[in-house]
Design a protein around this motif. Structure first.
Motif, PDB file in Angstrom:
ATOM      1  N   ASP A  10      10.764  26.477 -10.840  1.00 63.07           N
ATOM      2  CA  ASP A  10      11.054  27.095  -9.550  1.00 63.07           C
ATOM      3  C   ASP A  10      11.438  26.044  -8.505  1.00 63.07           C
ATOM      4  OD1 ASP A  10      10.925  29.496  -7.683  1.00 63.07           O
ATOM      5  OD2 ASP A  10       9.504  28.125  -6.732  1.00 63.07           O
ATOM      6  N   PHE A  11      10.658  24.976  -8.397  1.00 61.37           N
ATOM      7  CA  PHE A  11      10.920  23.944  -7.401  1.00 61.37           C
ATOM      8  C   PHE A  11      12.284  23.287  -7.655  1.00 61.37           C
ATOM      9  CE2 PHE A  11      10.735  19.941  -5.209  1.00 61.37           C
ATOM     10  CZ  PHE A  11      10.032  20.226  -4.053  1.00 61.37           C
ATOM     11  N   LEU A  12      12.555  22.939  -8.905  1.00 63.28           N
ATOM     12  CA  LEU A  12      13.826  22.278  -9.217  1.00 63.28           C
ATOM     13  C   LEU A  12      15.017  23.185  -8.945  1.00 63.28           C
ATOM     14  CD1 LEU A  12      12.850  20.358 -12.482  1.00 63.28           C
ATOM     15  CD2 LEU A  12      13.041  19.453 -10.145  1.00 63.28           C
ATOM     16  N   ARG A  13      14.883  24.461  -9.273  1.00 62.44           N
ATOM     17  CA  ARG A  13      15.981  25.395  -9.001  1.00 62.44           C
ATOM     18  C   ARG A  13      16.181  25.575  -7.499  1.00 62.44           C
ATOM     19  NH1 ARG A  13      15.363  29.976 -13.811  1.00 62.44           N
ATOM     20  NH2 ARG A  13      16.065  28.604 -15.500  1.00 62.44           N
ATOM     21  N   ARG A  14      15.109  25.579  -6.728  1.00 66.62           N
ATOM     22  CA  ARG A  14      15.240  25.656  -5.267  1.00 66.62           C
ATOM     23  C   ARG A  14      15.979  24.442  -4.716  1.00 66.62           C
ATOM     24  NH1 ARG A  14      10.898  29.010  -2.415  1.00 66.62           N
ATOM     25  NH2 ARG A  14       9.920  30.177  -4.107  1.00 66.62           N
ATOM     26  N   CYS A  15      15.869  23.318  -5.423  1.00 62.98           N
ATOM     27  CA  CYS A  15      16.580  22.098  -5.026  1.00 62.98           C
ATOM     28  C   CYS A  15      18.036  22.107  -5.500  1.00 62.98           C
ATOM     29  CB  CYS A  15      15.871  20.868  -5.591  1.00 62.98           C
ATOM     30  SG  CYS A  15      14.319  20.464  -4.768  1.00 62.98           S
ATOM     31  N   ILE A  69       3.587  20.512  -7.867  1.00 67.18           N
ATOM     32  CA  ILE A  69       4.629  20.375  -6.840  1.00 67.18           C
ATOM     33  C   ILE A  69       5.009  18.917  -6.645  1.00 67.18           C
ATOM     34  CG2 ILE A  69       5.215  20.735  -4.402  1.00 67.18           C
ATOM     35  CD1 ILE A  69       5.245  23.296  -6.159  1.00 67.18           C
ATOM     36  N   ASP A  70       4.028  18.017  -6.638  1.00 66.58           N
ATOM     37  CA  ASP A  70       4.339  16.591  -6.516  1.00 66.58           C
ATOM     38  C   ASP A  70       5.151  16.103  -7.719  1.00 66.58           C
ATOM     39  OD1 ASP A  70       3.010  16.383  -4.068  1.00 66.58           O
ATOM     40  OD2 ASP A  70       1.114  15.815  -5.011  1.00 66.58           O
ATOM     41  N   VAL A 130      13.034  21.961   0.859  1.00 70.14           N
ATOM     42  CA  VAL A 130      12.420  22.900  -0.084  1.00 70.14           C
ATOM     43  C   VAL A 130      10.912  22.959   0.163  1.00 70.14           C
ATOM     44  CG1 VAL A 130      11.882  23.302  -2.536  1.00 70.14           C
ATOM     45  CG2 VAL A 130      14.229  22.730  -1.831  1.00 70.14           C
ATOM     46  N   LYS A 131      10.280  21.819   0.325  1.00 71.18           N
ATOM     47  CA  LYS A 131       8.832  21.808   0.575  1.00 71.18           C
ATOM     48  C   LYS A 131       8.500  22.542   1.881  1.00 71.18           C
ATOM     49  CE  LYS A 131       6.458  18.044  -0.428  1.00 71.18           C
ATOM     50  NZ  LYS A 131       6.087  16.612  -0.500  1.00 71.18           N
ATOM     51  N   ILE A 157       6.300  26.028   2.634  1.00 66.91           N
ATOM     52  CA  ILE A 157       5.100  25.757   3.437  1.00 66.91           C
ATOM     53  C   ILE A 157       4.159  24.788   2.730  1.00 66.91           C
ATOM     54  CG2 ILE A 157       3.349  26.776   4.949  1.00 66.91           C
ATOM     55  CD1 ILE A 157       5.807  28.292   5.522  1.00 66.91           C
ATOM     56  N   ILE A 158       4.715  23.731   2.176  1.00 67.44           N
ATOM     57  CA  ILE A 158       3.930  22.691   1.502  1.00 67.44           C
ATOM     58  C   ILE A 158       3.822  21.497   2.435  1.00 67.44           C
ATOM     59  CG2 ILE A 158       3.894  21.079  -0.446  1.00 67.44           C
ATOM     60  CD1 ILE A 158       5.416  23.248  -2.021  1.00 67.44           C
ATOM     61  N   GLY A 159       2.612  21.015   2.589  1.00 62.19           N
ATOM     62  CA  GLY A 159       2.387  19.842   3.409  1.00 62.19           C
ATOM     63  C   GLY A 159       2.315  20.127   4.897  1.00 62.19           C
ATOM     64  N   GLU A 160       2.100  21.368   5.259  1.00 58.78           N
ATOM     65  CA  GLU A 160       2.013  21.727   6.685  1.00 58.78           C
ATOM     66  C   GLU A 160       0.599  21.564   7.176  1.00 58.78           C
ATOM     67  OE1 GLU A 160       4.499  23.851   8.649  1.00 58.78           O
ATOM     68  OE2 GLU A 160       6.039  23.284   7.238  1.00 58.78           O
TER      69      GLU A 160
END
Length: 181
Positions: free
Chosen positions: A20-25, A154-155, A173-174, A178-181
């Motif tokens: 999911d993360f890679l596709r969002r990128c 995620i990391d 993407v992060k 809402i990652i790292g907020e």
């Protein structure tokens, strides 16, 4: 294009979170079964229809190989001669090889981690033959990325993405997730 290899008993969050993360990128990721069937069930009972069956030739032509952990999925990856040959071929070509949780053991048993810094799920360190073991969530060394477990997904995915897209893309993407907020 990247391939993530799944076997029955894979860790769902590591596989799906990374894809999911890679596709969002904006990266293309194919989910490939090593089981000879496209329907694969994870360690927690989630079944997925993979994009394809693994074929070494296609994988070694890709930008990278991703191995999720989970049990017994990681053991099945470790025991697959096709997976081991593919890992060694990718490493020989200096292509990205990324493994998380128990899956770094596949890299260890193939010998590609000799003098390479790596991490894995606690207790799997003896499988990382020749590696320089580090106690970190994600470790990058040469063309290898290894990660400790589900909480590092995620990391782990962000480390993979940073090799192929801009830092700004990864941060956008992060932020959107809402990652790292």
């Amino acid at each position: 294009m990247f391939y993530i290899l799944l076997a029955h008993g894979f860790e769902e969050i590591e596989a799906f979170g990374t894809v999911d993360f890679l596709r969002r990128c904006g990266l293309e990721v194919k989910i490939a079964s090593v089981e000879g069937v496209r329907s694969i069930t994870g360690a927690h009972g989630i079944t997925v229809l993979t994009d394809c069956l693994v074929r070494q030739f296609n994988v070694i032509q890709s930008q990278g190989l991703i191995l999720p952990g989970g049990m017994p999925g990681a053991e099945k990856l470790r025991d697959s001669m096709l997976v081991k040959k593919t890992v060694m071929a990718m490493a020989k070509r200096n292509k990205l090889v990324a493994a998380i949780c128990a899956a770094p053991m596949v890299l260890g048993v193939t010998g590609v981690l000799k003098d390479v810094r790596a991490t894995c799920y606690p207790g799997f360190e003896p499988y990382l033959k020749g590696a320089i073991i580090e106690d970190a969530l994600v470790v990058e060394d040469e063309n290898f990325i290894t990660a400790k477990g589900p909480g590092a997904t995620i990391d782990f995915a962000a480390a993979i993405a940073r090799r192929f897209v801009s830092e700004k893309t990864v941060e956008n993407v992060k932020r959107g997730m809402i990652i790292g907020e």
